[in-house]
Design a protein around this motif. Structure first.
Motif, short mmCIF file in Angstrom:
data_model
loop_
_atom_site.label_atom_id
_atom_site.label_comp_id
_atom_site.label_asym_id
_atom_site.label_seq_id
_atom_site.Cartn_x
_atom_site.Cartn_y
_atom_site.Cartn_z
N MET A 160 9.88 72.75 69.58
CA MET A 160 11.15 73.49 69.64
C MET A 160 12.05 72.83 70.68
SD MET A 160 11.87 77.45 70.57
CE MET A 160 10.18 77.89 70.21
N LYS A 161 13.28 72.57 70.34
CA LYS A 161 14.21 71.91 71.25
C LYS A 161 14.80 72.95 72.19
CE LYS A 161 16.74 68.32 72.47
NZ LYS A 161 16.09 67.24 73.16
N THR A 162 14.61 72.73 73.46
CA THR A 162 15.12 73.69 74.45
C THR A 162 15.93 72.93 75.48
OG1 THR A 162 13.01 73.41 75.54
CG2 THR A 162 13.31 75.44 74.29
N VAL A 163 17.23 72.99 75.34
CA VAL A 163 18.08 72.17 76.19
C VAL A 163 18.41 72.83 77.52
CG1 VAL A 163 19.13 70.79 74.39
CG2 VAL A 163 20.11 73.01 74.93
N ASN A 164 18.15 74.12 77.65
CA ASN A 164 18.59 74.81 78.86
C ASN A 164 17.55 74.89 79.97
OD1 ASN A 164 21.18 75.20 77.90
ND2 ASN A 164 20.50 76.98 76.70
N LYS A 165 16.37 74.43 79.69
CA LYS A 165 15.35 74.42 80.75
C LYS A 165 15.69 73.33 81.76
CE LYS A 165 11.64 75.56 77.51
NZ LYS A 165 10.47 74.97 76.82
N PRO A 166 15.29 73.50 83.02
CA PRO A 166 15.46 72.38 83.96
C PRO A 166 14.60 71.20 83.53
CG PRO A 166 14.32 74.24 85.01
CD PRO A 166 14.71 74.70 83.63
N ARG A 167 15.10 70.03 83.82
CA ARG A 167 14.37 68.81 83.41
C ARG A 167 13.40 68.38 84.51
NH1 ARG A 167 18.43 64.51 82.16
NH2 ARG A 167 18.72 65.71 80.24
N LEU A 168 12.15 68.22 84.13
CA LEU A 168 11.10 67.80 85.07
C LEU A 168 10.60 66.43 84.63
CD1 LEU A 168 8.90 68.25 87.27
CD2 LEU A 168 7.61 69.58 85.57
#
Lengths: 182, 182
Positions: A1-9
């Protein structure tokens, strides 16, 4: 699932999710009839420990196609990363361009052990300054400092003794710390 | 020479410095006894032109080790890039992770044709959103839009007809435009 709003780690590869040093030591010990282990490497790199004339052999292993296929996992990485994907958009970022022949094997390693990481979220680079992320986990202080954002120093044989305000001892510890970031 | 104070210019690979489509068309024409050329691809990709059942063959070429070894240069790229290094810190950024077996060949292509680009300045990724640069040159509008900074659309067969305020027709044009940025 594409989740663009999570912070990028951004998570490093060697000595963080892939136990490359064990692989290298096994090969080196066999070739030179030595018995080096990670215990001999506290606060050091392998290059501090071996004769200078053996350094090209170590570099050669790492750039040999197929060598990286058998790299062991760092303990718990395969449990921690799926868990962290619920909160973070995880990228695996490896400064592996020094060893271009290892790239297909590294790609396979990620696919085999971390199938929840899509290929779009893999970065092979030479200099991590170019990477944009909210958080990073890396065992190299110079990599952490080259990001402008919060970095966690993942404990490894060579960084023992380095003081760091965000050191993580292992993947269990990493999960605990990363769960509490708001 | 390491120059950290120059603005960072990220340059794409396929259809910008490497004429991958010519390579693909040559292989496809041979295998399927067709005579497709880039002239048939104005405003289209190869996937718009061939039967759906041939798409896996095109993907397979691109992920075959050795295939990329013979990729031709985009005209003038080998003259333009050394010139641009005097003003910019150039990174070659290729979203080539879809084709991991091509990575060692891509690395060699860069080393062979652009020896002034150190390996540290190569990035192989899947999603260019993660790349931090001051300027970019790319033939894909979606890549340009995924950077937060100024992008130049490099003209290619497939992007003919797309309006863009910073279109560059070829490498001579790119040099002219990039020389005038203050």
């Amino acid at each position: 699932m594409k989740t663009v709003n999570k912070p990028r780690l951004a998570i490093d590869m060697d000595d963080v999710i892939a136990d490359s040093m064990t692989l290298i030591l096994n090969k080196y010990n066999k070739e030179y009839n030595t018995n080096l282990s990670k215990n001999d490497l506290h606060g050091k790199t392998i290059y501090d420990l071996i004769p200078t004339e053996h350094i090209p052999a170590i570099k050669h292993y790492q750039n040999t196609r197929g060598f990286y296929k058998d790299v062991p996992l760092i303990p718990q990485a395969n449990h921690a990363i799926p868990e962290l994907t619920t909160k973070y958009d995880i990228f695996i970022v490896s400064a592996a361009l020094e060893f271009p022949n290892s790239l297909p094997d590294r790609f396979d390693f990620i696919g085999d052990h971390f199938p929840m990481i899509p290929w779009n979220n893999i970065v092979f680079c030479g200099n991590k300054q170019i990477v944009k992320a909210d958080y990073i986990i890396d065992d190299m202080l110079e990599n952490i400092n080259s990001y402008s954002t919060k970095g966690f120093l993942f404990s490894a044989y060579h960084n023992i003794g380095i003081e760091h305000e965000n050191r993580v001892e292992d993947w269990e510890h990493a999960i605990k710390l990363l769960e509490f970031i708001k």
